[in-house]
Design a protein around this motif. Structure first.
Motif, PDB file in Angstrom:
ATOM      1  N   THR A   1     -16.319 -87.711 -28.928  1.00  0.00           N
ATOM      2  CA  THR A   1     -14.853 -87.620 -28.941  1.00  0.00           C
ATOM      3  C   THR A   1     -14.314 -87.358 -27.539  1.00  0.00           C
ATOM      4  O   THR A   1     -13.314 -87.961 -27.108  1.00  0.00           O
ATOM      5  N   GLU A   2     -14.984 -86.457 -26.813  1.00  0.00           N
ATOM      6  CA  GLU A   2     -14.569 -86.136 -25.447  1.00  0.00           C
ATOM      7  C   GLU A   2     -14.656 -87.360 -24.544  1.00  0.00           C
ATOM      8  O   GLU A   2     -13.751 -87.639 -23.738  1.00  0.00           O
ATOM      9  N   ARG A   3     -15.727 -88.126 -24.700  1.00  0.00           N
ATOM     10  CA  ARG A   3     -15.925 -89.305 -23.839  1.00  0.00           C
ATOM     11  C   ARG A   3     -15.003 -90.455 -24.235  1.00  0.00           C
ATOM     12  O   ARG A   3     -14.558 -91.220 -23.371  1.00  0.00           O
TER      13      ARG A   3
ATOM     14  N   THR B   1     -12.019 -90.130 -25.278  1.00  0.00           N
ATOM     15  CA  THR B   1     -10.715 -89.807 -24.683  1.00  0.00           C
ATOM     16  C   THR B   1     -10.652 -90.316 -23.252  1.00  0.00           C
ATOM     17  O   THR B   1      -9.650 -90.910 -22.820  1.00  0.00           O
TER      18      THR B   1
ATOM     19  N   LYS C   1     -18.875 -84.234 -31.125  1.00  0.00           N
ATOM     20  CA  LYS C   1     -17.940 -83.565 -30.205  1.00  0.00           C
ATOM     21  C   LYS C   1     -17.986 -84.241 -28.832  1.00  0.00           C
ATOM     22  O   LYS C   1     -16.933 -84.516 -28.226  1.00  0.00           O
TER      23      LYS C   1
END
Length: 589
Positions: free
Chosen positions: A38-40, A42, A35
Motif C-alpha cells: 500500500t505504501e509503495r 501510493t 502494508k
C-alpha cells in the motif's frame, strides 16, 4: 453515456509494473507485505499522475498505465524506482518489495477504461525480463527516448515472448545517477567477462565415461583462465552444481557472474556429440550455441581438441556480447570502448571499421591510461594499417605499434596476446625469426592461440620457406575452424601457394578467404593474380573490381611499398605477380 462495451483503439506508451516474488512475500508475512505494498502503490500512483499517466488496470500487485509520451513513461519509471529503492534500503534483502517495470509503444484496445491487446501483453512480458527494481523497454520505446532521458541502455537482444508472434528486442534501463556506493547488503554487480562453466552433463545413449564430461568442464575452466581479462569461477565451486537443476539468473546473482556455459555429452555407437551454450546470466538468454559431432577415437585427444575450439569460440563471443551491452551506454567506460573496438576488428576489416576500432581504443586510453587490453588493441590497429595498402606511412604505424606493445609487456610481461601481437608485428617488419619466437612464447602462455600457429606459417613464407606455410595454417584451422581471423590465415596460405606458383591451389585458398570475409581487399587481389596466371582474365578483372570497391587506393606503387623483400631467385616471380595485377586492372599509381 458511452456504452461500456464499446471498444476503441489508440497508440500509447504502455507502462506495466508488478512486484517480484509477490506470492513468496505474502506467504511469509501477509500483513507486513500488504502494508508495504500500500505504501509503495501510493508512491507509484503519485509518479504516474505527475508524469501525465492514467492508471488503467490493477490487480493485486500489478499496475497497468498509459502515457501519451514515451519520455514521460520512462522518466516516471526511473523516478519511481529510485524512490522505491530508497524505501527498501533499510529492509533486509528477502523482505524487500521490488517492482519490475516494462514500457512499450503500441496500439491498444480500450474498453471501459481498461487496456487490452498485444501492446499490453508486450509491456507485461518486458516487465518480466526486468531485474527486481529494474526497468525494461522495447526497441520501439527505445527509439523515442534514446538521448532524451538521462539514463543508459543495455541491449538485451531479441526475445521470444509468450503469446507474441514476432521476436521483440529489449533494452534494460540504467539510471545514470545511480550511486557508485551500493549498500553493503546489495548484490555486487557482475564484472565484464565473468563466467561460470557448469559441469557438463552425460546424456542418454551409449555410456560416456563420467570422467570425460568432468574433464571437459575442468579443462575448459582452466583454459578460460588463460585468457586475459576473463574472470572464471573456480572448478570446486562449479562442481557443487553437478547433477542439480540450475536457475541461471539466480546463480548469476549469487556468484556475481555475467555469463554461464552449460553443455551435454552424448555417445551413439562410434560417434560422440557435444552440445554447448553460452547464456547471459542476468536475462537467461542464450547468446551462442555450438555442436560438436565427432567419431570416438582417443577420448582425451578429442577432449583437448574440443576444449581448444570452445575456448577460441568463447573468446570472441564474450567480447561480442560485451560490445553489444555497452553499445548504448551514455557514458561508456574504458572497458566498454575496448570491447567495442575489438568488435569492429573481429567482424569487419574494411578501412572504416579499422579506423573506428582505433578511435575506440584511443578513447578507452584517454579514460584509463592503465588499460593494457586497449593498449594492445591500439597496437593491433597500427599493425593492420601499416601492413595494408590503406596505410600510406607504414613506418610510423609500425613504430607506434611497437612502442605500445613494449609498454604493455613492461607492465604485464606474461600477457599472451601482447606477445602474439608483437610476433605479428615482427613478421610484418622483416623480422620473421623474432616473430616466430614471440608466437611460440605466446603459445606457452595460452596453448589455444590458434592465430599463433597461423602467424608462424606466415613467417615461414617470409623466410623463403612457403612450402611449410600450409601445414601451420591447417593446424590453426583444426584448433579454431570458425575463427574470426580464419580469413587471414587462408589468405596467407593462398599467398604462399602464389609464391610457389601453384596457381590452382592458390585460387582455392583465396576463394575460401572471400567466402569467410568478403570485406578484405587483399583476398580479391590475390585471387585476381592467380586467375590471370590460370588464363581466366575476365574473371580476374571482376575480382580486381571488387578489390578496388573495397579499397580504392589499391595501386601497384602502393603495393610494392608494402611487399617484403625477396631473394634474387624469387624476384622474377615477384615481377610476374605484379604484371598479373596490371593485366587484371590494378592502377599503376
Amino acid at each position: 453515456m458511452s456504452d461500456p462495451m464499446t471498444v476503441s483503439r489508440r497508440l500509447v506508451a504502455v507502462f506495466a509494473a508488478d512486484v517480484e516474488g509477490y506470492s513468496r512475500l505474502m506467504g511469509a508475512d501477509e500483513v507486513g507485505t500488504l502494508k508495504g505494498l500500500t505504501e509503495r502503490r501510493t508512491i507509484l500512483d503519485r509518479f504516474i499522475g505527475e508524469h501525465g499517466g492514467r492508471i488503467a488496470n490493477t490487480a493485486g500487485d500489478s499496475v497497468l498505465a498509459e502515457f501519451g509520451s514515451v519520455v514521460d513513461a520512462v522518466e516516471c519509471a526511473v523516478k519511481a524506482e529510485s524512490a522505491l529503492a530508497k524505501l527498501n534500503a533499510s529492509i533486509e534483502l528477502d523482505r524487500r518489495i521490488n517492482y519490475r517495470i516494462g514500457v512499450h509503444v503500441g496500439d491498444v484496445m480500450v474498453r471501459a477504461g481498461d487496456l487490452f491487446g498485444d501492446g499490453v501483453n508486450i509491456a507485461a512480458r518486458l516487465e518480466g525480463l526486468a531485474e527486481p527494481g529494474g526497468i525494461c523497454i522495447s526497441a520501439s520505446a527505445h527509439e523515442h527516448v534514446h538521448g532524451k532521458v538521462a539514463v543508459g541502455f543495455s541491449d538485451l537482444g531479441e526475445h521470444r515472448l509468450k503469446n507474441i508472434v514476432r521476436p521483440i528486442r529489449a533494452f534494460a534501463v540504467t539510471p545514470s545517477n545511480r550511486s557508485p556506493a551500493a549498500p553493503k547488503s546489495a548484490v555486487v554487480p557482475a564484472p565484464p567477462l565473468s563466467i561460470l562453466v557448469l559441469p557438463f552433463e552425460s546424456m542418454g545413449g551409449d555410456a560416456v565415461p563420467g570422467h570425460f564430461a568432468d574433464g571437459l568442464t575442468e579443462s575448459l575452466t582452466t583454459d578460460l583462465l588463460l585468457i586475459q581479462g576473463i574472470s572464471v569461477i573456480a572448478r570446486n565451486t562449479a562442481f557443487t552444481f553437478k547433477g542439480k537443476a540450475v536457475d541461471v539468473k539466480q546463480v548469476g546473482r549469487e556468484l556475481s557472474v555475467r555469463y554461464v556455459v552449460e553443455g551435454s555429452v552424448q555417445r551413439g555407437g562410434s560417434r560422440l556429440r557435444l552440445n554447448v551454450q553460452l547464456i547471459e546470466a542476468d536475462t537467461g538468454k542464450h547468446i551462442w550455441a555450438e555442436r560438436f559431432d565427432k567419431p570416438v577415437a582417443d577420448l582425451f585427444d578429442m577432449q583437448d581438441e574440443i576444449v581448444s575450439r570452445l575456448a577460441n569460440s568463447l573468446r570472441y563471443q564474450l567480447v561480442a556480447a560485451e560490445a553489444r551491452r555497452s553499445e548504448h551506454a551514455l557514458n561508456p567506460t574504458s572497458m566498454d570502448l575496448y570491447f567495442q573496438g575489438w568488435a569492429h576488428l573481429n567482424y569487419r576489416t574494411t578501412p572504416d571499421a579499422v579506423l573506428k576500432a582505433r578511435e575506440c581504443f584511443e578513447r578507452a586510453l584517454v579514460i584509463d591510461s592503465r588499460n593494457i587490453e586497449a593498449l594492445v588493441g591500439k597496437a593491433s590497429v597500427h599493425t593492420i594499417i601499416g601492413a595494408s595498402i590503406m596505410g600510406s606511412d607504414s613506418t610510423s604505424h609500425f613504430a607506434a605499434a611497437e612502442a605500445a606493445l613494449t609498454d604493455a609487456l613492461n607492465r604485464s610481461p606474461q600477457h599472451a596476446i601482447a606477445h602474439l601481437s608483437l610476433g605479428g608485428l615482427y613478421i610484418q617488419t622483416g623480422r620473421p625469426i623474432q616473430g616466430i619466437a614471440e608466437c611460440e612464447h605466446a603459445l606457452t602462455l595460452d596453448r589455444n592461440l590458434a592465430n599463433a600457429h597461423a602467424l608462424i606459417g606466415q613467417a615461414k613464407g617470409r623466410l623463403g620457406r612457403p612450402e611449410e606455410t600450409e601445414a601451420h595454417i591447417l593446424e590453426a584451422l583444426r584448433i579454431s575452424p570458425r575463427d574470426t581471423y580464419a580469413f587471414w590465415w587462408m589468405f596467407w596460405a593462398g599467398s604462399a601457394k602464389l609464391t610457389l606458383e601453384e596457381f590452382s591451389t592458390a585460387a582455392s585458398w583465396f576463394r575460401r578467404t572471400i567466402e569467410e570475409n568478403r570485406n578484405y581487399a587483399g583476398s580479391h587481389v590475390g585471387l585476381a593474380s592467380a586467375l590471370v596466371q590460370l588464363g581466366a582474365t575476365e574473371e580476374a578483372k571482376a575480382a580486381m573490381r571488387e578489390a578496388l570497391k573495397l579499397d580504392p587506393n589499391s595501386t601497384i606503387t602502393a603495393l610494392q611499398a608494402k611487399l617484403p623483400p625477396v631473394s634474387a631467385a624469387l624476384q622474377a616471380r615477384r615481377e610476374r605477380y605484379l604484371e598479373s595485377l596490371r593485366i587484371a586492372g590494378m592502377p599503376e599509381g
